[in-house]
Design a protein around this motif. Structure first.
Motif, PDB file in Angstrom:
ATOM      1  N   THR A  30      47.569  47.917  32.870  1.00 48.26           N
ATOM      2  CA  THR A  30      45.762  46.927  33.040  1.00 48.26           C
ATOM      3  C   THR A  30      45.379  46.054  32.154  1.00 48.26           C
ATOM      4  OG1 THR A  30      45.172  50.368  33.767  1.00 48.26           O
ATOM      5  CG2 THR A  30      43.191  48.085  32.983  1.00 48.26           C
ATOM      6  N   ARG A  43      43.535  48.249  43.045  1.00 53.41           N
ATOM      7  CA  ARG A  43      43.233  47.637  41.552  1.00 53.41           C
ATOM      8  C   ARG A  43      43.417  46.015  41.647  1.00 53.41           C
ATOM      9  NH1 ARG A  43      46.944  52.192  40.392  1.00 53.41           N
ATOM     10  NH2 ARG A  43      48.475  50.403  40.020  1.00 53.41           N
ATOM     11  N   PRO A  93      37.242  50.069  45.998  1.00 53.67           N
ATOM     12  CA  PRO A  93      37.413  48.619  44.541  1.00 53.67           C
ATOM     13  C   PRO A  93      35.778  47.926  45.809  1.00 53.67           C
ATOM     14  CG  PRO A  93      38.669  49.061  46.569  1.00 53.67           C
ATOM     15  CD  PRO A  93      37.608  50.650  46.005  1.00 53.67           C
ATOM     16  N   TRP A 148      39.888  54.643  36.785  1.00 50.14           N
ATOM     17  CA  TRP A 148      40.816  53.343  36.752  1.00 50.14           C
ATOM     18  C   TRP A 148      41.871  53.896  37.705  1.00 50.14           C
ATOM     19  CZ3 TRP A 148      39.715  48.992  38.415  1.00 50.14           C
ATOM     20  CH2 TRP A 148      40.466  48.284  38.196  1.00 50.14           C
ATOM     21  N   GLU A 164      47.460  50.843  43.401  1.00 49.58           N
ATOM     22  CA  GLU A 164      48.046  49.105  43.036  1.00 49.58           C
ATOM     23  C   GLU A 164      46.885  48.465  44.530  1.00 49.58           C
ATOM     24  OE1 GLU A 164      51.208  46.115  42.188  1.00 49.58           O
ATOM     25  OE2 GLU A 164      51.568  47.975  42.621  1.00 49.58           O
TER      26      GLU A 164
END
Length: 206
Positions: free
Chosen positions: A167, A127, A98, A119, A124
């Motif tokens: 998303t 992201r 990330p 992705w 979590e």
């Protein structure tokens, strides 16, 4: 990142690099991205291909006249990609989500950001860290496209069942507006139980 080296999301890819080259290269660039290509700014726009794998997509964009920065953290795949798809229009970079630390330090901004089958390798927290970084790399009017895999997780891989709705919400919070959201079967490889969400966003001037 785990220990400052390889991103956790690439688990399993190095060991399977040789087989994956054959698998990925068997799928036509124009076929897998048929829904996305009409949404993109025209060449010679600058494309950022994150998780570029074997270079299939980077080469496809280069052939259309785009400039491409191809990010791939798995050394075994990146080496194969450079050999398979030598092109002066492709700039290869060892970096990963990330953090995208190397890329962020260069100060580049992109017209197109691609995350193909990438992705869902992030948890979590990763992201939520990655989305604002991606949005910051996009020019106003730039488009980001990603695909989310659903279904059985291949042995040895790190993968999460990430919804399109989550998303879209995460992207909206970073100033990105959804342009496309569709679900497709695993048409190219026909793996049982596998489906894909394809989602695209634009960064509006707001």
């Amino acid at each position: 990142m785990t220990d400052g080296s390889a991103p956790r999301g690439i688990a399993g890819y190095a060991a399977e690099a040789e087989r994956l080259v054959s698998q990925y290269e068997s799928i036509a660039f124009s076929e897998i991205h048929a829904a996305i290509l009409p949404l993109l700014p025209a060449p010679p726009a600058h494309v950022l291909d994150i998780g570029a794998g074997t270079g299939r997509d980077a080469a496809g964009f280069a052939a259309l006249g785009y400039r491409v920065t191809a990010v791939e953290p798995t050394l075994e795949l990146r080496r194969q990609a450079v050999l398979l798809h030598p092109s002066p229009s492709i700039d290869w970079l060892d970096d990963g989500l990330p953090d995208l630390a190397a890329l962020s330090g260069r100060g580049d901004r992109f017209d197109v950001v691609m995350l193909t089958a990438v992705w869902m390798h992030l948890d979590e927290a990763e992201r939520r860290c990655a989305m604002p970084r991606l949005a910051a790399l996009m020019r106003i009017g730039g488009v980001m496209a990603l695909s989310l895999r659903h279904g059985p997780v291949p042995e040895g891989r790190r993968m999460f069942d990430v919804s399109a709705a989550e998303t879209i919400d995460l992207a909206r919070g970073c100033g990105l507006r959804c342009l496309l959201c569709r679900t497709d079967a695993d048409a190219q490889l026909g793996r049982p139980g596998v489906t894909w969400d394809r989602v695209a966003f634009v960064r509006d001037d707001a």
